[in-house]
Design a protein around this motif. Sequence first.
Motif, PDB file in Angstrom:
ATOM      1  N   SER A 268       0.814  -1.232   0.000  1.00  0.00           N
ATOM      2  CA  SER A 268       0.000   0.000   0.000  1.00  0.00           C
ATOM      3  C   SER A 268       0.847   1.283   0.000  1.00  0.00           C
ATOM      4  O   SER A 268       0.431   2.296  -0.520  1.00  0.00           O
ATOM      5  CB  SER A 268      -0.939   0.011   1.202  1.00  0.00           C
ATOM      6  OG  SER A 268      -0.200   0.037   2.405  1.00  0.00           O
ATOM      7  N   LEU A 269       2.041   1.242   0.609  1.00  0.00           N
ATOM      8  CA  LEU A 269       2.864   2.453   0.689  1.00  0.00           C
ATOM      9  C   LEU A 269       3.610   2.696  -0.618  1.00  0.00           C
ATOM     10  O   LEU A 269       4.136   1.770  -1.216  1.00  0.00           O
ATOM     11  CB  LEU A 269       3.877   2.319   1.831  1.00  0.00           C
ATOM     12  CG  LEU A 269       3.278   2.225   3.237  1.00  0.00           C
ATOM     13  CD1 LEU A 269       4.361   1.891   4.241  1.00  0.00           C
ATOM     14  CD2 LEU A 269       2.583   3.514   3.623  1.00  0.00           C
ATOM     15  N   GLU A 270       3.651   3.967  -1.051  1.00  0.00           N
ATOM     16  CA  GLU A 270       4.294   4.291  -2.327  1.00  0.00           C
ATOM     17  C   GLU A 270       5.750   4.727  -2.125  1.00  0.00           C
ATOM     18  O   GLU A 270       6.115   5.191  -1.060  1.00  0.00           O
ATOM     19  CB  GLU A 270       3.535   5.440  -3.012  1.00  0.00           C
ATOM     20  CG  GLU A 270       2.126   5.059  -3.443  1.00  0.00           C
ATOM     21  CD  GLU A 270       1.325   6.276  -3.899  1.00  0.00           C
ATOM     22  OE1 GLU A 270       1.931   7.187  -4.490  1.00  0.00           O
ATOM     23  OE2 GLU A 270       0.110   6.301  -3.648  1.00  0.00           O
ATOM     24  N   GLY A 271       6.539   4.607  -3.173  1.00  0.00           N
ATOM     25  CA  GLY A 271       7.921   5.114  -3.142  1.00  0.00           C
ATOM     26  C   GLY A 271       8.938   4.029  -2.820  1.00  0.00           C
ATOM     27  O   GLY A 271       8.657   3.088  -2.104  1.00  0.00           O
ATOM     28  N   LYS A 272      10.144   4.202  -3.386  1.00  0.00           N
ATOM     29  CA  LYS A 272      11.224   3.215  -3.185  1.00  0.00           C
ATOM     30  C   LYS A 272      11.587   3.043  -1.716  1.00  0.00           C
ATOM     31  O   LYS A 272      11.854   1.944  -1.251  1.00  0.00           O
ATOM     32  CB  LYS A 272      12.498   3.691  -3.915  1.00  0.00           C
ATOM     33  CG  LYS A 272      12.485   3.504  -5.405  1.00  0.00           C
ATOM     34  CD  LYS A 272      13.843   3.925  -5.955  1.00  0.00           C
ATOM     35  CE  LYS A 272      13.764   4.138  -7.454  1.00  0.00           C
ATOM     36  NZ  LYS A 272      14.933   4.896  -7.934  1.00  0.00           N
ATOM     37  N   HIS A 273      11.628   4.176  -0.980  1.00  0.00           N
ATOM     38  CA  HIS A 273      12.028   4.088   0.433  1.00  0.00           C
ATOM     39  C   HIS A 273      11.035   3.230   1.212  1.00  0.00           C
ATOM     40  O   HIS A 273      11.410   2.542   2.153  1.00  0.00           O
ATOM     41  CB  HIS A 273      12.136   5.484   1.054  1.00  0.00           C
ATOM     42  CG  HIS A 273      10.884   6.290   0.990  1.00  0.00           C
ATOM     43  ND1 HIS A 273      10.357   6.744  -0.193  1.00  0.00           N
ATOM     44  CD2 HIS A 273      10.047   6.706   1.966  1.00  0.00           C
ATOM     45  CE1 HIS A 273       9.247   7.418   0.062  1.00  0.00           C
ATOM     46  NE2 HIS A 273       9.032   7.402   1.359  1.00  0.00           N
ATOM     47  N   ASN A 274       9.758   3.236   0.777  1.00  0.00           N
ATOM     48  CA  ASN A 274       8.765   2.422   1.488  1.00  0.00           C
ATOM     49  C   ASN A 274       8.884   0.939   1.151  1.00  0.00           C
ATOM     50  O   ASN A 274       8.478   0.092   1.952  1.00  0.00           O
ATOM     51  CB  ASN A 274       7.358   2.946   1.220  1.00  0.00           C
ATOM     52  CG  ASN A 274       7.004   4.080   2.161  1.00  0.00           C
ATOM     53  OD1 ASN A 274       7.388   4.052   3.327  1.00  0.00           O
ATOM     54  ND2 ASN A 274       6.309   5.082   1.664  1.00  0.00           N
ATOM     55  N   LEU A 275       9.474   0.615   0.004  1.00  0.00           N
ATOM     56  CA  LEU A 275       9.757  -0.801  -0.287  1.00  0.00           C
ATOM     57  C   LEU A 275      10.785  -1.307   0.732  1.00  0.00           C
ATOM     58  O   LEU A 275      10.711  -2.442   1.202  1.00  0.00           O
ATOM     59  CB  LEU A 275      10.318  -0.970  -1.702  1.00  0.00           C
ATOM     60  CG  LEU A 275       9.311  -0.858  -2.854  1.00  0.00           C
ATOM     61  CD1 LEU A 275      10.027  -1.008  -4.189  1.00  0.00           C
ATOM     62  CD2 LEU A 275       8.214  -1.920  -2.729  1.00  0.00           C
ATOM     63  N   LYS A 276      11.737  -0.429   1.084  1.00  0.00           N
ATOM     64  CA  LYS A 276      12.741  -0.819   2.086  1.00  0.00           C
ATOM     65  C   LYS A 276      12.073  -1.033   3.447  1.00  0.00           C
ATOM     66  O   LYS A 276      12.357  -2.004   4.141  1.00  0.00           O
ATOM     67  CB  LYS A 276      13.817   0.255   2.206  1.00  0.00           C
ATOM     68  CG  LYS A 276      14.703   0.354   0.970  1.00  0.00           C
ATOM     69  CD  LYS A 276      15.816   1.352   1.194  1.00  0.00           C
ATOM     70  CE  LYS A 276      16.831   1.286   0.054  1.00  0.00           C
ATOM     71  NZ  LYS A 276      18.006   2.117   0.323  1.00  0.00           N
ATOM     72  N   ASN A 277      11.167  -0.113   3.808  1.00  0.00           N
ATOM     73  CA  ASN A 277      10.459  -0.251   5.089  1.00  0.00           C
ATOM     74  C   ASN A 277       9.645  -1.547   5.109  1.00  0.00           C
ATOM     75  O   ASN A 277       9.585  -2.237   6.124  1.00  0.00           O
ATOM     76  CB  ASN A 277       9.542   0.956   5.328  1.00  0.00           C
ATOM     77  CG  ASN A 277      10.318   2.272   5.419  1.00  0.00           C
ATOM     78  OD1 ASN A 277      11.498   2.270   5.750  1.00  0.00           O
ATOM     79  ND2 ASN A 277       9.671   3.376   5.119  1.00  0.00           N
ATOM     80  N   ALA A 278       9.037  -1.877   3.957  1.00  0.00           N
ATOM     81  CA  ALA A 278       8.233  -3.107   3.854  1.00  0.00           C
ATOM     82  C   ALA A 278       9.118  -4.351   3.970  1.00  0.00           C
ATOM     83  O   ALA A 278       8.747  -5.337   4.611  1.00  0.00           O
ATOM     84  CB  ALA A 278       7.474  -3.118   2.525  1.00  0.00           C
ATOM     85  N   MET A 279      10.323  -4.284   3.374  1.00  0.00           N
ATOM     86  CA  MET A 279      11.251  -5.434   3.475  1.00  0.00           C
ATOM     87  C   MET A 279      11.691  -5.633   4.923  1.00  0.00           C
ATOM     88  O   MET A 279      11.784  -6.767   5.399  1.00  0.00           O
ATOM     89  CB  MET A 279      12.478  -5.220   2.571  1.00  0.00           C
ATOM     90  CG  MET A 279      12.190  -5.422   1.105  1.00  0.00           C
ATOM     91  SD  MET A 279      13.702  -5.475   0.098  1.00  0.00           S
ATOM     92  CE  MET A 279      14.112  -3.757  -0.071  1.00  0.00           C
ATOM     93  N   ALA A 280      11.958  -4.523   5.630  1.00  0.00           N
ATOM     94  CA  ALA A 280      12.386  -4.615   7.030  1.00  0.00           C
ATOM     95  C   ALA A 280      11.278  -5.231   7.888  1.00  0.00           C
ATOM     96  O   ALA A 280      11.521  -6.169   8.662  1.00  0.00           O
ATOM     97  CB  ALA A 280      12.761  -3.230   7.557  1.00  0.00           C
TER      98      ALA A 280
END
Length: 443
Positions: A268-280
């Motif tokens: 649901s979160l947009e942006g590359k930095h949020n992909l990192k947050n999702a991976m964490a």
Amino acid sequence: MRLVILGGGESGVGTAILGKKQGYDVFVSDFGKIKDSYKEVLVINEIAWEEEKHTEELILNADVVMKSPGIPDKSPIVKQLKSKGISIISEIEFAAAFTNAVTIGITGSNGKTTTTMLTHHVLKSAGLNVGLAGNVGKSYAWQVADNNYDYYVIELSSFQLDGIVNFKPHIAVITNISPDHLDRYDYKYQNYIDSKFRITMNQTEEDFLIYDANDEAILEWLKNNTVRAKLIPFSLTDEYSEGAFIKNNTMEVKINKEEFTMDTEHISLEGKHNLKNAMAASSVANILKIRKSTIRESMSDFQGVEHRLEKVLKIQNVQYINDSKATNVNSVFFALESMNSPTVWIVGGVDKGNDYHELMSLVREKVKAIICLGIDNKKIIDAFGNVVDIMVEVDNMSEAVKMAQRLSEKGDTVLLSPACASFDLFESYEDRGKQFKQAVKNL
């Protein structure tokens, strides 16, 4: 045992309640004013307190002192305590001794609040008995006193980590490191980096450290120091046999021979930095063996964090975005990177030693006008004066938003992403964000 608490805010009052419950002789001292709501709690719990002063004879007889994270080490009372050899710890250190819960500690210059909230959301959705603490939610000590959680997800600032001795999260996460708060670290970046890595100092081989493997400061530190915890990297570009990564628009997490995958377009979160947050967050969930369907569902229905790239309203086809939580240059970098239309950027406040040069190419490419909202805007004007066509200075939020409306056209974005602390004109970044949202609604 005498417990003296410096600072009568959320962490101070929480520690006082836990201290009292554990049989300490407790005294709270605040050099500023204590909020009425906190005073009431102290009075009801029969805890002694003072405000607008630090009475030395009531403080220097402490066995242990809990210092609120906002109080710098160079304040006179802290120096006196240190010269007497009195132990000064953080709320996190004090409270950890009184709970057997599994802790997940999350730190970083940016992304830590989103990662903390997202991790908590996944664990709660999985039905775990989990508390949310640290810089978000209710104070950790207060929750240890009042609740009996099996798990805690704790957002940790470097200031909180400076005051730990034995605190040890079972799972530690470092989202990234970029220069921030250098005024508290003698303007030495290395001191700040070392401070963040205190999160892993007591971890053993049974524990885990999840980290951004694309972050130079983190990689450099890991190269020069030993960590006992099991390392779980995440990356947007590299693949791992043990870790999390993105491949062909799929998030893959491989831990303990288990594999989890999810299509990134369902996050649901947009942006590359949020992909990192999702991976964490997904890495934490996989270590705790949470069902894959629950992780996927949580990643797709998470609503995001207030004041962090929060879409406020669209007026005359101009999108207004509240990113008041962006109090450093690195956060603004992520914000500008995710803008897809010409942007009117509202920036400024109390500078913490910012270097704006890393934003140059993004500002050239995306920003059509800059509105400076601060008491001293010289550094911003010097940095970007020749880069954008329009630069305006204002001294209140209402004026900033009205000016932004004048400078924007259909299809543009107005972005509040200050890169600075808020204390020159506002009470806090939350107050700044709320004023922005109100001003937009008043247009």
